[in-house]
Write a protein that holds these residues in place. Structure first.
Motif, PDB file in Angstrom:
ATOM      1  N   LEU A 381       0.840  -1.199   0.000  1.00 46.01           N
ATOM      2  CA  LEU A 381       0.000   0.000   0.000  1.00 46.01           C
ATOM      3  C   LEU A 381       0.873   1.247   0.000  1.00 46.01           C
ATOM      4  O   LEU A 381       0.423   2.341  -0.318  1.00 46.01           O
ATOM      5  CB  LEU A 381      -0.906  -0.004   1.243  1.00 46.01           C
ATOM      6  CG  LEU A 381      -1.913  -1.154   1.329  1.00 46.01           C
ATOM      7  CD1 LEU A 381      -2.527  -1.241   2.720  1.00 46.01           C
ATOM      8  CD2 LEU A 381      -3.013  -0.983   0.266  1.00 46.01           C
ATOM      9  N   TYR A 382       2.153   1.080   0.404  1.00 48.56           N
ATOM     10  CA  TYR A 382       3.148   2.156   0.402  1.00 48.56           C
ATOM     11  C   TYR A 382       4.371   1.555  -0.297  1.00 48.56           C
ATOM     12  O   TYR A 382       4.735   0.410   0.006  1.00 48.56           O
ATOM     13  CB  TYR A 382       3.470   2.580   1.839  1.00 48.56           C
ATOM     14  CG  TYR A 382       2.217   2.999   2.592  1.00 48.56           C
ATOM     15  CD1 TYR A 382       1.777   4.310   2.558  1.00 48.56           C
ATOM     16  CD2 TYR A 382       1.453   2.053   3.282  1.00 48.56           C
ATOM     17  CE1 TYR A 382       0.597   4.681   3.199  1.00 48.56           C
ATOM     18  CE2 TYR A 382       0.274   2.405   3.920  1.00 48.56           C
ATOM     19  CZ  TYR A 382      -0.151   3.724   3.874  1.00 48.56           C
ATOM     20  OH  TYR A 382      -1.313   4.092   4.494  1.00 48.56           O
ATOM     21  N   PRO A 383       5.003   2.331  -1.220  1.00 50.78           N
ATOM     22  CA  PRO A 383       6.045   1.715  -2.058  1.00 50.78           C
ATOM     23  C   PRO A 383       7.138   0.999  -1.256  1.00 50.78           C
ATOM     24  O   PRO A 383       7.684   1.553  -0.297  1.00 50.78           O
ATOM     25  CB  PRO A 383       6.633   2.905  -2.810  1.00 50.78           C
ATOM     26  CG  PRO A 383       5.612   3.980  -2.733  1.00 50.78           C
ATOM     27  CD  PRO A 383       4.809   3.751  -1.492  1.00 50.78           C
ATOM     28  N   ALA A 384       7.451  -0.230  -1.664  1.00 51.04           N
ATOM     29  CA  ALA A 384       8.457  -1.032  -0.956  1.00 51.04           C
ATOM     30  C   ALA A 384       9.830  -0.366  -1.013  1.00 51.04           C
ATOM     31  O   ALA A 384      10.584  -0.388  -0.043  1.00 51.04           O
ATOM     32  CB  ALA A 384       8.533  -2.430  -1.562  1.00 51.04           C
ATOM     33  N   GLY A 385      10.138   0.257  -2.138  1.00 47.27           N
ATOM     34  CA  GLY A 385      11.442   0.905  -2.290  1.00 47.27           C
ATOM     35  C   GLY A 385      11.638   2.052  -1.322  1.00 47.27           C
ATOM     36  O   GLY A 385      12.760   2.435  -1.010  1.00 47.27           O
ATOM     37  N   LYS A 386      10.522   2.645  -0.857  1.00 45.05           N
ATOM     38  CA  LYS A 386      10.599   3.762   0.087  1.00 45.05           C
ATOM     39  C   LYS A 386      10.138   3.353   1.485  1.00 45.05           C
ATOM     40  O   LYS A 386       9.783   4.192   2.310  1.00 45.05           O
ATOM     41  CB  LYS A 386       9.764   4.932  -0.430  1.00 45.05           C
ATOM     42  CG  LYS A 386      10.421   5.604  -1.628  1.00 45.05           C
ATOM     43  CD  LYS A 386       9.828   6.965  -1.861  1.00 45.05           C
ATOM     44  CE  LYS A 386      10.771   7.795  -2.719  1.00 45.05           C
ATOM     45  NZ  LYS A 386      10.399   9.204  -2.696  1.00 45.05           N
ATOM     46  N   THR A 387      10.093   2.054   1.729  1.00 47.63           N
ATOM     47  CA  THR A 387       9.814   1.568   3.078  1.00 47.63           C
ATOM     48  C   THR A 387      11.161   1.377   3.767  1.00 47.63           C
ATOM     49  O   THR A 387      12.001   0.606   3.302  1.00 47.63           O
ATOM     50  CB  THR A 387       9.009   0.259   3.030  1.00 47.63           C
ATOM     51  OG1 THR A 387       7.767   0.527   2.373  1.00 47.63           O
ATOM     52  CG2 THR A 387       8.741  -0.276   4.429  1.00 47.63           C
ATOM     53  N   VAL A 388      11.369   2.125   4.844  1.00 44.94           N
ATOM     54  CA  VAL A 388      12.677   2.165   5.504  1.00 44.94           C
ATOM     55  C   VAL A 388      13.002   0.818   6.142  1.00 44.94           C
ATOM     56  O   VAL A 388      14.117   0.304   6.034  1.00 44.94           O
ATOM     57  CB  VAL A 388      12.694   3.260   6.591  1.00 44.94           C
ATOM     58  CG1 VAL A 388      14.092   3.399   7.193  1.00 44.94           C
ATOM     59  CG2 VAL A 388      12.218   4.585   6.018  1.00 44.94           C
ATOM     60  N   GLY A 389      12.017   0.253   6.832  1.00 45.98           N
ATOM     61  CA  GLY A 389      12.252  -1.012   7.508  1.00 45.98           C
ATOM     62  C   GLY A 389      10.991  -1.491   8.197  1.00 45.98           C
ATOM     63  O   GLY A 389      10.007  -0.745   8.324  1.00 45.98           O
ATOM     64  N   VAL A 390      11.002  -2.758   8.596  1.00 53.13           N
ATOM     65  CA  VAL A 390       9.845  -3.391   9.232  1.00 53.13           C
ATOM     66  C   VAL A 390      10.266  -3.979  10.573  1.00 53.13           C
ATOM     67  O   VAL A 390      11.250  -4.723  10.658  1.00 53.13           O
ATOM     68  CB  VAL A 390       9.257  -4.512   8.343  1.00 53.13           C
ATOM     69  CG1 VAL A 390       8.099  -5.213   9.048  1.00 53.13           C
ATOM     70  CG2 VAL A 390       8.817  -3.960   6.996  1.00 53.13           C
ATOM     71  N   GLN A 452      11.328  -9.168  -0.563  1.00 53.96           N
ATOM     72  CA  GLN A 452      11.178  -8.037  -1.487  1.00 53.96           C
ATOM     73  C   GLN A 452      12.295  -7.013  -1.278  1.00 53.96           C
ATOM     74  O   GLN A 452      12.235  -5.906  -1.810  1.00 53.96           O
ATOM     75  CB  GLN A 452       9.810  -7.369  -1.304  1.00 53.96           C
ATOM     76  CG  GLN A 452       8.627  -8.319  -1.442  1.00 53.96           C
ATOM     77  CD  GLN A 452       8.615  -9.087  -2.756  1.00 53.96           C
ATOM     78  OE1 GLN A 452       8.982  -8.548  -3.799  1.00 53.96           O
ATOM     79  NE2 GLN A 452       8.222 -10.359  -2.708  1.00 53.96           N
ATOM     80  N   GLY A 453      13.274  -7.375  -0.450  1.00 50.82           N
ATOM     81  CA  GLY A 453      14.428  -6.501  -0.239  1.00 50.82           C
ATOM     82  C   GLY A 453      14.259  -5.483   0.882  1.00 50.82           C
ATOM     83  O   GLY A 453      15.181  -4.724   1.171  1.00 50.82           O
ATOM     84  N   VAL A 454      13.086  -5.437   1.522  1.00 50.77           N
ATOM     85  CA  VAL A 454      12.852  -4.434   2.574  1.00 50.77           C
ATOM     86  C   VAL A 454      13.501  -4.905   3.879  1.00 50.77           C
ATOM     87  O   VAL A 454      13.206  -6.012   4.349  1.00 50.77           O
ATOM     88  CB  VAL A 454      11.338  -4.211   2.792  1.00 50.77           C
ATOM     89  CG1 VAL A 454      11.095  -3.192   3.894  1.00 50.77           C
ATOM     90  CG2 VAL A 454      10.668  -3.772   1.498  1.00 50.77           C
ATOM     91  N   PRO A 455      14.394  -4.096   4.473  1.00 49.15           N
ATOM     92  CA  PRO A 455      15.024  -4.504   5.734  1.00 49.15           C
ATOM     93  C   PRO A 455      13.964  -4.804   6.806  1.00 49.15           C
ATOM     94  O   PRO A 455      13.044  -4.010   7.004  1.00 49.15           O
ATOM     95  CB  PRO A 455      15.871  -3.292   6.121  1.00 49.15           C
ATOM     96  CG  PRO A 455      16.155  -2.604   4.828  1.00 49.15           C
ATOM     97  CD  PRO A 455      14.908  -2.801   3.998  1.00 49.15           C
TER      98      PRO A 455
END
Ligand code: ZN
Length: 542
Positions: A381-390, A452-455
């Protein structure tokens, strides 16, 4: 690597977390009225209504899917549900002689999820592909261009260096190449008709019973546009003894070939004169479940997001225990994480406005194979490339405070270095996953994001309790695993103090607040298998 002192100055002071409120929320979510929170049941409707109401009261905004130009509180998650109807038949044909195989006994095959409704495989050749790994960054390819069309790949579980303990796959610690899910996916990419994983207890980290129960059960998957890209028609496991005898009949030595498979030079080997037949029907349905999403919008860079996550689902209503209880309440797993997520939302909603947006993601169907998080990560829902971390929370300890904490599995990522630095300021020491060979990293929701590469990481409560030390912590963990984990007795207790969470949640708040108030993008370590995927979207983060 990180100037932690400088980063710490960016973060607002953490608020306090109320243990009574945590307790009340866990009590409600795990009450019998919520029926064990099974996806697509009455229990789901109750859970979604309750969590949304709590998120609203905590001061969050809706952060879910957009309908009529406005964000709603949820993200619909369509799930495929697959079952083998009737008794499947399997046979191994060796030099003209057929040996019938019994589902659950020598072989455990899942309901097909590649789109097939009726499976009829007649005499498919078998090919041993070693560990079934294709890892270009490690200069490793077990397939060597072999043609697997119309054939069944026979594959070993875990990494090529699991048995030797040293090599290019992290030694004893499992990389994703070692997980059975990877073996299934890679076989599909290689165009195989099917894949059979050879079960061996040590490299699998569990016995045949676990393999049998999880593969012969009802299966779920996210609804995929091209399911055959990730699923072969036949996905299953065979017992080691059967594999050894199959190899023998083909004039091959299982142990000698396994040794070869532990080297780069390994080449696939056909099991000459042997084929597999399989016949069964698949009953497939689509159900819809929901992820619940709350939001605190960023003041300066709202398009950049930090995500806190936890799964809301549990096992629902199932087989009764010895007391006749059929409701799998899931108090620890994962009403605790859901309550922590709501309270984390309250902390951000009432604190200073973060510069980046903070998303509170309560996912569904974790217990069905990390599917709610998989759906979000592949339909963000929010771009994965601009997701800082989970920062994921699952099955937290509702008891007293500990002196340490850990994460599910070990991974090399700067986000974890930053967490360890923050934790020090809270008097908490980080303890490495004591069993990295079990592949826990790949068994919790943060992993869907990593792919998906998101930290991402999953926080886990510590075992060195302030009262009683490690002896008490280990004993409590053993009791939980034996008597309550995934059982109807995982129920709320009035004696739970939630003192540990009240102590540790401010630490997780501080990490998230640091991330949300900085312009940095922590990455994976240089040799991490997820770094290349992350780096593909690097231009979005300039
Ligand atoms: Zn869980």
């Amino acid at each position: 690597m990180l100037a932690s002192a400088a980063i710490a100055d960016d973060a607002p002071k953490a608020p306090t977390f109320d243990p009574h409120r945590l307790s009340e929320e866990v009590k409600t979510l795990s009450s019998d009225a919520f029926e064990g929170r099974g996806p697509a049941t009455e229990g789901e409707a109750k859970t979604v209504a309750y969590v949304v109401e709590q998120m609203k009261a905590a001061g969050l905004q809706p952060g879910g899917a957009i309908e009529n130009g406005k964000r709603t509180w949820t993200q619909p998650v369509p799930l495929g549900r697959f079952e083998i109807s009737g008794t499947p038949s399997f046979a191994l044909n060796a030099n003209g002689k057929a040996q019938a195989l019994t589902q659950g006994k020598e072989i455990a095959v899942r309901a097909s999820m590649d789109g097939s409704r009726s499976v009829d495989i007649e005499g498919a050749p078998l090919v041993f592909v070693g560990y079934g790994v294709k890892a270009p960054e490690r200069n490793w390819d077990d397939f060597k261009g072999v043609d697997l069309k119309g054939k069944i790949a026979v594959v070993l579980v875990n990494d090529p260096d699991f048995e030797t303990g040293k090599g290019d796959f992290g030694g004893k610690a499992m990389t994703y190449y070692g997980r059975w899910t990877y073996k299934y996916e890679e076989a599909a990419r290689q165009g195989a008709l099917g894949v059979l994983v050879v079960h061996e207890t040590a490299p699998a980290s569990y016995g045949w019973n676990t393999v049998k129960n999880s593969n012969t059960n009802t299966m779920f998957d996210i609804v995929r546009d091209k399911p055959s890209e990730v699923h072969t028609r036949l996905e299953g496991w065979i017992q080691r003894d059967l594999a050894v005898s199959m190899f023998k009949r083909a004039g091959l030595d299982f142990d000698a070939l396994k040794k070869q498979a532990q080297t780069r030079a390994f080449k696939p080997v056909a099991l000459k004169g042997e084929t597999l037949s399989a016949k069964f029907d698949v009953d497939a349905k689509v159900i819809t479940s929901r992820n619940i999403v709350g939001l605190v919008e960023g003041s300066k860079r709202p398009d950049e997001t930090v995500i806190y996550s936890a799964h809301w689902d549990h096992l629902g209503i199932g087989e009764p225990d010895a007391k006749g209880d059929r409701i799998y309440n899931g108090a620890v797993d994962n009403a605790t994480g859901t309550a922590a997520l709501i309270e984390m939302g309250r902390a951000f909603a009432h604190g200073p406005k973060p510069e980046r947006s903070v998303v509170f993601l309560n996912v569904t169907a974790e217990e069905k194979g990390l599917l709610g998080s998989e759906y979000y990560a592949t339909h963000p829902l929010y771009p994965a490339g601009k997701t800082v971390g989970v920062i994921n929370m699952d099955a937290l300890d509702p008891n007293g405070q500990a002196r340490n904490f850990t994460t599910s599995g070990s991974a090399k990522l700067e986000l974890l270095d930053q967490l360890v630095a923050v934790a020090k300021t809270y008097g908490l020491s980080y303890e490495n996953d004591p069993h990295p060979e079990a592949g826990s990293f790949f068994r919790s929701d943060h992993f869907s994001f990593a792919k998906q590469g998101v930290p991402a990481f999953s926080y886990e409560s510590g075992n060195d309790l302030v009262v009683g030390g490690k002896a008490a912590g280990e004993a409590a963990g053993k009791v939980y695993n034996k008597e309550h984990y995934h059982q109807p007795s995982d129920e709320w207790k009035a004696s739970w103090t939630f003192a540990g969470l009240a102590h540790d949640l401010p630490m997780l708040y501080t990490l998230g607040a640091q991330l949300a108030n900085s312009d940095r993008w922590p990455n994976w370590g240089k040799d991490s298998e997820f770094r290349a995927i992350r780096d593909k979207t690097a231009d979005q983060r300039k």
